[in-house]
Design an enzyme around this catalytic site. Structure first.
Site, PDB file in Angstrom:
ATOM      1  N   LYS A   1      -9.709  -8.842  -9.288  1.00  0.00           N
ATOM      2  CA  LYS A   1      -9.782  -9.289  -7.896  1.00  0.00           C
ATOM      3  C   LYS A   1     -11.135  -9.868  -7.507  1.00  0.00           C
ATOM      4  O   LYS A   1     -11.257 -10.506  -6.461  1.00  0.00           O
ATOM      5  CB  LYS A   1      -9.416  -8.152  -6.946  1.00  0.00           C
ATOM      6  CG  LYS A   1      -7.981  -7.700  -7.065  1.00  0.00           C
ATOM      7  CD  LYS A   1      -7.005  -8.820  -6.802  1.00  0.00           C
ATOM      8  CE  LYS A   1      -5.579  -8.298  -6.860  1.00  0.00           C
ATOM      9  NZ  LYS A   1      -4.617  -9.402  -6.878  1.00  0.00           N
TER      10      LYS A   1
ATOM     11  N   SER B   1      -1.148  -0.377 -13.558  1.00  0.00           N
ATOM     12  CA  SER B   1      -0.417  -1.646 -13.428  1.00  0.00           C
ATOM     13  C   SER B   1      -0.436  -2.399 -14.758  1.00  0.00           C
ATOM     14  O   SER B   1       0.499  -3.126 -15.091  1.00  0.00           O
ATOM     15  CB  SER B   1      -1.000  -2.512 -12.314  1.00  0.00           C
ATOM     16  OG  SER B   1      -2.229  -3.082 -12.703  1.00  0.00           O
TER      17      SER B   1
END
Lengths: 315, 91
Positions: free
Chosen positions: A43, A257
């Site tokens: 991110k 994830s």
């Protein structure tokens, strides 16, 4: 490698082969280690790109307040950049996210507004949109709809992958804002005929899907179905199992994830094997496992881990 | 031929509260018709103008049918079908 500052060290992450998890010498898996970014997640790329774009067009000015709905990583990236650049940051975060993520956000000076667990990130988005309407002077970068999110991956992640793996046949990543898949997917499709772009979507517990009606469903504004070639839903059990295999067999300590993404990548690998095709499958390791230790996913049996993750936003 | 279909909370009013129901059909479309015969009203919540509704995702063996053959996706015995509302992912 030497850089002028932490922010300048963004990207150029390693792509590592997985000799033990790869199905065969002809069907190979490659992991792009995005936990090597400044705050430890993929991110950092969209967060910095969104801030720079908002600075360039004058939306963000000295002393501005940034508002963002986030389940953690984007908030952490924004918090680091905001601290260095002198912005105030308010994150709207679902309450069913791990304590580590909250501590990190507070450390970097972000303020946290909790949104209800039921509804997960949908609620965080709804609450943030409401706050943005009440506070027109706050700047919501809005990762789910900000073109700079996908552009960051089109301009950096995609070219890095192609440079390191010109023979790439498949790209697999997690589906959240859809920014990684849209950006890398578009770039690779332009450069590599026939490349497959595969999404791995985390399947959470029932609490997260408990909408009042179906019209409250949410599809990120960035999402363009035509960029993908397939999309898999991966539950917590498979995600945890693969997260553990990645550590056990290849030594990589990744977030949960990533296990979901690896599960999809292995499925693609098996299909390629069955078809007698060769394949070079690259996937994104979005972050390390550090922020998820308190979820209980890394200890005990798979049944225990699955139970502990029920109701949590694990990706 | 039997296929297991997972129903999300929001649609269980049509299945008498059942989380999982069984149905049959060679395609997803036929399966939904079969379900409708026992769970009236369900089809309208899934399909609009002959297409899957925007905020409804259906997976056959965990793969999104929009990337298979949509409502024409063929089904085999023991396939598993999951219906989920589209929600924002972690980010």
């Amino acid at each position: 490698m030497r850089y002028e500052s932490l922010l300048a060290s963004l990207g150029h992450t390693p792509l590592v082969g997985l000799p033990r998890l790869s199905p065969s010498p002809e069907v190979r898996l490659w992991a792009k280690l995005e936990d090597h970014n400044p705050t430890g997640s993929v991110k950092d790329r969209p967060a910095l790109r969104m801030i720079e774009a908002a600075e360039a067009d004058g939306t963000l000015q000295a002393g501005s307040t940034i508002l963002e709905p986030t389940s953690g990583n984007t908030g952490i990236s924004l918090a680091m950049a905001a601290k260095l650049k002198g912005y105030r940051l308010i994150c709207v975060m679902p309450e069913n996210t791990s304590e580590e993520r909250r501590q990190l956000l507070r450390m970097w000076g972000a303020e946290i507004i909790s949104s209800p667990a039921a509804g997960g990130s949908n609620e965080a988005v709804r609450v943030a949109k409401g706050l943005a309407a009440e506070h027109p002077d706050w700047v919501m970068l809005y990762q789910y709809g900000n073109p700079s999110n996908a552009a960051a991956h089109y301009e950096t992640t995609g070219p890095e992958l192609l440079e390191d793996l010109p023979e790439i046949t498949h790209f697999v990543a997690g589906l959240g804002t859809t920014g990684t898949l849209m950006g890398v997917g578009r770039y690779l499709r332009e450069k590599v005929p026939g490349v497959q772009i595969i999404a791995a979507e985390p399947r959470y517990g029932e609490l997260v899907y408990g909408l009042r009606n179906l019209d409250e469903g949410f599809v990120p504004e960035l999402y363009d179905e035509s960029v993908l070639t397939s999309r898999f839903s991966v539950g917590p059990r498979d995600a945890v199992k693969r997260t553990r295999e990645l550590l056990e067999l290849e030594g990589i300590f990744a977030g949960i994830s990533t296990g979901a993404v690896l599960h999809a990548a292995l499925g693609i690998g098996r299909k390629a094997m069955a078809a007698g095709a060769s394949a070079d499958i690259a996937f994104i390791v979005a972050d390390g496992g550090w922020k998820y230790l308190s979820t209980g996913a890394y200890e005990g049996t798979l049944d225990e881990a699955e139970d502990r993750l029920e109701g949590q936003l694990w990706a | 031929m039997a296929v297991e279909v997972r129903i999300p909370t929001i649609l269980r009013q049509y299945t008498g509260g059942a989380k999982v129901v069984e149905g049959g059909g060679d395609t997803l479309s036929a399966l939904i018709d079969d379900l409708e015969s026992r769970h009236e009203g369900l089809r309208d919540r899934l399909i609009e103008n002959g297409e899957l509704r925007r905020f409804v995702n259906i997976y056959v063996n965990d793969e999104d049918v929009r990337f298979l053959d949509g409502l024409k996706t063929s089904l085999s015995d023991a396939d598993s079908v999951t219906v989920l509302p589209a929600v924002a992912g972690g980010a």
